[in-house]
Write a protein that holds these residues in place. Sequence first.
Motif, PDB file in Angstrom:
ATOM      1  N   ALA A   7      57.060  40.951  43.024  1.00 20.06           N
ATOM      2  CA  ALA A   7      55.614  41.176  42.897  1.00 20.06           C
ATOM      3  C   ALA A   7      55.406  42.627  42.518  1.00 20.06           C
ATOM      4  N   VAL A  20      44.583  41.098  49.108  1.00 20.09           N
ATOM      5  CA  VAL A  20      45.911  41.655  48.867  1.00 20.09           C
ATOM      6  C   VAL A  20      45.727  42.883  47.986  1.00 20.09           C
ATOM      7  N   LEU A  23      50.331  45.165  46.088  1.00 23.73           N
ATOM      8  CA  LEU A  23      51.523  44.793  46.841  1.00 23.73           C
ATOM      9  C   LEU A  23      52.740  44.739  45.918  1.00 23.73           C
ATOM     10  N   LYS A  43      48.935  37.189  53.969  1.00 25.64           N
ATOM     11  CA  LYS A  43      50.220  36.517  53.735  1.00 25.64           C
ATOM     12  C   LYS A  43      50.051  35.253  52.881  1.00 25.64           C
ATOM     13  N   THR A  46      49.049  35.915  49.331  1.00 23.97           N
ATOM     14  CA  THR A  46      50.209  36.354  48.547  1.00 23.97           C
ATOM     15  C   THR A  46      51.061  35.151  48.144  1.00 23.97           C
ATOM     16  N   PRO A  56      46.040  36.174  40.300  1.00 25.01           N
ATOM     17  CA  PRO A  56      45.930  37.551  40.791  1.00 25.01           C
ATOM     18  C   PRO A  56      44.788  38.291  40.083  1.00 25.01           C
TER      19      PRO A  56
END
Lengths: 308, 281
Positions: A7, A20, A23, A43, A46, A56
């Motif tokens: 990522a 997020v 990250l 979490k 992601t 994203p």
Amino acid sequence: MEIVVEACGLEKRFGAFSAVDRLDLVVERGDVFGFLGPNGAGKSTTIRMMLGLIKPSNGSVRVLGNDTWRNRTRALLKVGALVESPGLYKNLTARQNIRVLSEMTGGINRQEIDKALEQTGLLDRSDDRVRSFSHGMKQRLGIAQAIVGSPELVILDEPTNGLDPQGMKEVRELIKKLSKDYGMTIFLSSHLLHEVEQVCTKVAVIHKGKKVASGSVPELLSGKGRLRITVNKPSEAAAVVDGSGFAKVDEVGPGWIVVGVQDGCASEINRRLVTAGFDVSAVIPVSTSLEEFYFSLMGACDVEADQA
Amino acid sequence: MLKQIRLELFKLTRRSRSYIGFAALLGITGLVTLGFKNGPPPFQEMTAPPGFVTVGSVLNGGLVAWFLLRFMIEFFLPLFVCVVVGDLISGEAAEGTLKSMLSRPISRGRLYSAKLMTAVIYTAALTLFLGLASYVVGAVFLGRGALMTFQWGGLFEAQGVFVYSEGEGLVRMLLAYAFAALAVLTVGSIAFFISTLVTNSLGAIGGAMIVYIVLRLVGVIGYFDPIEPYLFTTYMGAFEGFFIDEIPWLEIGKYALILLTYSAAFAGAGFLIFRRKDVLS
């Protein structure tokens, strides 16, 4: 080592809320990678981005060399996943569930389905409808459909959620076995520290969408050594320790102090105290668990957030 | 693609929801046949223009199939189709199985197309089932024979009573039911479209039925006549063209194309949403 998940600057915003935040993650082949964080840390968001379930806002994730949003079908070819509560067809049997889902991946035969059912302890209930299953059994079926056909990467989002202690232990054993015997790379998200500590070779800690620590478990815990020193005049001894520059007093008790030291500095602290005329009767290492490390990290994050 | 359609159909056959429409249509068919058989001349009042007198019995399977098509396409067929089609994507989202499917290496386009094909197959199956059930149940309890239908006004401005031999009646009936499936699919495609937006099948079913009923209502109010040609509901009754002695093929073809365009537009809009939507459930 071959990179299985990568990522880069991964971000997901829902309106003004950043789930997020920039990250970066690298999971290598053979890792049992623990993705640790409190509930709501980002979490699952992601993981959903890793599977191409959500787009994203920024950055990207590559799984087995392919971008999971732009090229999901190739990225997910050798991936099995359990995302949050297992999504199962309640009116189908356990076996039918695995078949319906695994046929979308293709090339999975009856023996492999039997094996996955056996590994998760569901073989004797394989022809019962999921409607009649307990929460723990559904969770195990969710794991079974993720590991069927021995994918190269298995993504498990809170796999022990809702299991009893025995079930949790079995899942941990299964994860270790999958990694050791079948060479699968495992990406395991959890808010259970001891679970991650027992199973994972590497850990990333996420808090409020941001990665706050990562590395192998020993790496994270090294340099965090603490010593409990039994000494007369603890207050004066504490001043000497604090003045040393490479150790810091955490606690002062009646007849003892607890000191945080860098690795390999225990004997030096002892020498300084003795030279300064203290009677040191015992120096005992206090082992730091991932749990202590985690809570100190979360505490530090919240203090930073308050100051900002 | 074929494999995925097969999987979708397999899942469909394992849901009790899929059978509600079939059971209800069969029940209604039985009810109508019972009424036709035992009532004091029900047929004259219900289906024939006033003043028209028939000699001998026109009651048979063909008549039941024709009567039920006219009646059921108004509300029940669209409803029962929406109950299943509106659940195809939203139901999976609600159960959390959409994320399980999309965690597999299947493109969203392929999954969407397979779901859409399932919707088409279900719509056709349910509509044709009504035709088959009403014809067979009617034939068993009322007998077989020539098909008598009548029309006055309507889309084709046709007027009169039309009588066909049993064989010809059957062919015309089949064509009419095939067109009806296309018409009902248009309502279903609205439910399918909404199904990509919501995680509750009730929203998709209710939404599609509300749109449909409002359009039907608008269609009968004179003030809205100027927009009537643009409403798909205007053309849903075009199956009646198959019961006119000279079948108006050109017009029926045109209306079929209009209905297909509407279905394709809703399905296409649904695809644009499904392709990029965040799967959060």
